[in-house]
Design a protein around this motif. Structure first.
Motif, PDB file in Angstrom:
ATOM      1  N   ILE A  71      -9.798  -3.215  -0.361  1.00  0.00           N
ATOM      2  CA  ILE A  71      -9.235  -1.874  -0.231  1.00  0.00           C
ATOM      3  C   ILE A  71      -7.860  -1.940   0.410  1.00  0.00           C
ATOM      4  O   ILE A  71      -6.911  -1.308  -0.052  1.00  0.00           O
ATOM      5  N   LEU A  74      -5.351  -3.020  -2.000  1.00  0.00           N
ATOM      6  CA  LEU A  74      -5.022  -1.988  -2.972  1.00  0.00           C
ATOM      7  C   LEU A  74      -4.102  -0.931  -2.370  1.00  0.00           C
ATOM      8  O   LEU A  74      -3.208  -0.417  -3.045  1.00  0.00           O
ATOM      9  N   VAL A  75      -4.328  -0.604  -1.126  1.00  0.00           N
ATOM     10  CA  VAL A  75      -3.461   0.379  -0.469  1.00  0.00           C
ATOM     11  C   VAL A  75      -2.032  -0.162  -0.415  1.00  0.00           C
ATOM     12  O   VAL A  75      -1.068   0.535  -0.750  1.00  0.00           O
ATOM     13  N   GLN A  77      -0.689  -2.352  -2.360  1.00  0.00           N
ATOM     14  CA  GLN A  77      -0.153  -2.363  -3.714  1.00  0.00           C
ATOM     15  C   GLN A  77       0.233  -0.955  -4.164  1.00  0.00           C
ATOM     16  O   GLN A  77       1.283  -0.762  -4.793  1.00  0.00           O
ATOM     17  N   ALA A  78      -0.601   0.020  -3.813  1.00  0.00           N
ATOM     18  CA  ALA A  78      -0.327   1.397  -4.220  1.00  0.00           C
ATOM     19  C   ALA A  78       0.979   1.875  -3.601  1.00  0.00           C
ATOM     20  O   ALA A  78       1.823   2.471  -4.280  1.00  0.00           O
ATOM     21  N   THR A  79       1.193   1.604  -2.319  1.00  0.00           N
ATOM     22  CA  THR A  79       2.429   2.068  -1.683  1.00  0.00           C
ATOM     23  C   THR A  79       3.617   1.359  -2.318  1.00  0.00           C
ATOM     24  O   THR A  79       4.630   1.985  -2.609  1.00  0.00           O
ATOM     25  N   ARG A  81       3.928   0.048  -5.311  1.00  0.00           N
ATOM     26  CA  ARG A  81       4.194   0.534  -6.662  1.00  0.00           C
ATOM     27  C   ARG A  81       4.789   1.943  -6.640  1.00  0.00           C
ATOM     28  O   ARG A  81       5.706   2.257  -7.400  1.00  0.00           O
ATOM     29  N   THR A  82       4.246   2.773  -5.753  1.00  0.00           N
ATOM     30  CA  THR A  82       4.753   4.137  -5.679  1.00  0.00           C
ATOM     31  C   THR A  82       6.209   4.143  -5.236  1.00  0.00           C
ATOM     32  O   THR A  82       7.028   4.916  -5.747  1.00  0.00           O
ATOM     33  N   GLN A  83       6.513   3.261  -4.279  1.00  0.00           N
ATOM     34  CA  GLN A  83       7.907   3.201  -3.823  1.00  0.00           C
ATOM     35  C   GLN A  83       8.827   2.767  -4.951  1.00  0.00           C
ATOM     36  O   GLN A  83       9.907   3.319  -5.135  1.00  0.00           O
TER      37      GLN A  83
ATOM     38  N   LEU B  43       6.080   6.959   2.758  1.00  0.00           N
ATOM     39  CA  LEU B  43       6.302   6.187   1.532  1.00  0.00           C
ATOM     40  C   LEU B  43       7.787   6.143   1.175  1.00  0.00           C
ATOM     41  O   LEU B  43       8.230   5.264   0.448  1.00  0.00           O
ATOM     42  N   VAL B  45       9.121   8.451  -0.619  1.00  0.00           N
ATOM     43  CA  VAL B  45       9.108   8.860  -2.021  1.00  0.00           C
ATOM     44  C   VAL B  45       8.752  10.345  -2.113  1.00  0.00           C
ATOM     45  O   VAL B  45       7.875  10.812  -1.396  1.00  0.00           O
ATOM     46  N   ALA B  60       6.385   9.480  -9.795  1.00  0.00           N
ATOM     47  CA  ALA B  60       5.847   8.607  -8.752  1.00  0.00           C
ATOM     48  C   ALA B  60       4.553   9.194  -8.203  1.00  0.00           C
ATOM     49  O   ALA B  60       3.603   8.476  -7.906  1.00  0.00           O
ATOM     50  N   LEU B  63       1.644   8.467 -10.474  1.00  0.00           N
ATOM     51  CA  LEU B  63       1.178   7.101 -10.276  1.00  0.00           C
ATOM     52  C   LEU B  63       0.352   7.002  -8.995  1.00  0.00           C
ATOM     53  O   LEU B  63      -0.739   6.425  -8.979  1.00  0.00           O
ATOM     54  N   PHE B  64       0.876   7.589  -7.926  1.00  0.00           N
ATOM     55  CA  PHE B  64       0.161   7.508  -6.655  1.00  0.00           C
ATOM     56  C   PHE B  64      -1.184   8.216  -6.733  1.00  0.00           C
ATOM     57  O   PHE B  64      -2.143   7.810  -6.075  1.00  0.00           O
ATOM     58  N   GLU B  67      -3.649   5.803  -8.115  1.00  0.00           N
ATOM     59  CA  GLU B  67      -3.970   4.790  -7.111  1.00  0.00           C
ATOM     60  C   GLU B  67      -4.870   5.379  -6.029  1.00  0.00           C
ATOM     61  O   GLU B  67      -5.847   4.768  -5.607  1.00  0.00           O
ATOM     62  N   ILE B  71      -8.537   4.164  -4.922  1.00  0.00           N
ATOM     63  CA  ILE B  71      -8.844   3.688  -3.575  1.00  0.00           C
ATOM     64  C   ILE B  71     -10.001   4.474  -2.982  1.00  0.00           C
ATOM     65  O   ILE B  71     -10.934   3.916  -2.405  1.00  0.00           O
TER      66      ILE B  71
END
Lengths: 300, 300
Positions: A71, A74-75, A77-79, A81-83, B43, B45, B60, B63-64, B67, B71
């Motif tokens: 988890i 993933l968090v 990675q999520a941040t 990717r979102t950035q 973030l 963003v 964005a 996408l978030f 995610e 999660i």
DNA sequence: CTGCTCAATACCTCCAGGGTATGATCCAGC
DNA sequence: GCTGGATCATACCCTGGAGGTATTGAGCAG
């Protein structure tokens, strides 16, 4: 439960010792003890066996450790990717184009954009000027490319470049014998015009130039785009004024000739359009690339 | 960032309206506004475009949202799985067994356990009594099965059942002609004993019974387990006292005969052993099944 | 028995999350 | 064009809980 609980849990599980884990987390030992107790209570599961030498994971704890690490990753990675998406470096860009735009500028521009933003998926949609504007408003596309675009209340315009014009002629046509054709000579030959659809368009431009030069063009056909126009030239339907980049189309039986004695402003523009209120970083990124492309282009 | 942020974000993204999302989350609107702002700031963003009609996701943000949902689902799943593991319903149970235990009680017991706890993976390890105790202490196994187990300081014992004894005889052996053999008759025939390894064992038990009946057994061979013993009976090495369940082994040339005039307490036990300080829910679940099995067994 | 090393408990402080009241915008309808 | 309603943002207060210090309790080694 809370991401903090996961972070703390992983630390304790890895250190097998609350004190060391607390040090690693830069907090003191008692709060950490409490957080672990809370986590266990909330789950209703004993995660650690307390021994005099430290904390040891139970089987359930082992399982939760895997899950917690997963988890947390993933968090992370999520941040990330979102950035990246927020910086316009990741996502999808829908672009409206018209038939013959694909011949020259657009491929170069898209190539430049892909190099800068490799993770943005560019999707091209062929559509007319009117369709592009509608698609922009409905957010189906983010940018559109076309010629002779007038600014609108909600739609911004940015000129990408201009092109000169050539005349496409059937190879065995009398005019094809000359290396250069005088503009006024066009008046004696049937002419293929494009595009059909929303006016004013390139058609009106051509008719305007003829009028300025003192003649009415003989209109043979109106077709959708330059590609069709040149195809009809090959079939002997007439001559056709096309942008320079149409020379990419090497139909057998078609030659291109430069023009002399042309009317003033004998150019066509290529512009892109976008929603004025679009704050999308993807659009910003793309327009930045367009800008770089324009200045880069002018240097040539 | 925090799981709360994710929960709030998803709610706002789904409602496209902070007020409604706040109602759904049972909080008031301003704190929710702040949490979303915090999330965006952290973030770096913009996740939403604020419109006069509500909140609209940016690319964005879209996408978030994916995610975040992912999660949250994983957190859900992690707690659920951990709870099941904490109740002994999920995990891995390593069990130490000895050669011939596999013949009768153990398969039935494991079948009962599998039915109750289908998600627990049972792994069997064949090992001697001494190895089992060592493996228990080193946590390589959680329970062990054996006979004639003495309780130890750190190891608990739980009797699973008892079995009567038969004598395995070569089919053309004189004793095989009788339907029942008197115990004292065994004294005239070489006997195969098992198991080798840590004493006291079943061997001492057998020798004790012989002594009580007033004779010394003629020892032909000492072998590892009942299976090997019966195989040697088939090869003519002698006779062998085996538990009832050994009749599962139908070697050609071997018959089993009941015994009469047996010494008192002419039985063997089957017990399981475990670490006394093991609080594992898996062990508890297993011992519960063992208990149910014992009472179920006695009813027959 | 004593000192050491753990985790757990008691108690305090203070920040952040939540509440209420209000502002700032935009749009619809009179 | 003003007003009312809807929406998000801001200002300010209050309280629970996360984190701190000090201490206790429990094993274990010497």
């Amino acid at each position: 439960m809370d991401l903090r609980h996961l972070r703390y849990f992983v630390a304790v599980a890895e250190e097998e010792n609350i004190g060391r884990a607390a040090a690693r987390l830069h907090i003191s030992q008692p709060p950490l003890t409490r957080q672990i107790q809370q986590l266990e209570e909330e789950l209703g599961v004993t995660l650690f066996i307390r021994t005099p030498r430290g904390m040891e994971l139970t089987q359930a704890g082992e399982l939760f450790l895997e899950e917690a690490r997963n988890i947390r990753a993933l968090v992370e990675q999520a941040t990330e990717r979102t950035q990246r998406a927020g910086q316009g470096k990741l996502g999808r860009l829908d672009v409206g184009i018209f038939g013959s735009a694909i011949l020259d500028a657009i491929p170069k521009l898209l190539l430049a954009f892909r190099n800068r933003y490799p993770d943005v998926k560019v999707v091209l949609h062929t559509m007319t000027k009117a369709e592009q504007i509608e698609a922009l408003r409905q957010r189906r596309i983010t940018v559109g490319f076309n010629r002779m675009l007038a600014p609108l209340d909600d739609i911004g315009v940015c000129q990408v470049g201009t092109e000169g014009l050539l005349v496409a002629i059937q190879a065995d046509h009398p005019l094809a014998r000359q290396p250069v054709v005088r503009f006024a000579e066009l008046q004696h030959h049937p002419m293929i015009l494009f595009p059909t659809g929303a006016r004013p368009s390139f058609i009106d431009r051509v008719i305007g130039w003829c009028t300025e030069s003192g003649f009415q063009p003989q209109i043979s056909q109106e077709v959708g785009d330059a590609v069709t126009g040149v195809a009809l030239v090959a079939s002997g339907f007439g001559i056709c004024l096309v942008p320079d980049s149409a020379t990419t189309l090497q139909f057998p039986g078609v030659v291109y000739r430069a023009l002399s004695d042309t009317p003033p402003n004998f150019l066509v523009d290529l512009s892109c359009i976008y929603r004025k209120d679009d704050q999308s970083p993807l659009l910003a990124a793309f327009m930045e690339t367009v800008d770089a492309f324009r200045t880069g282009d002018r240097k040539h």
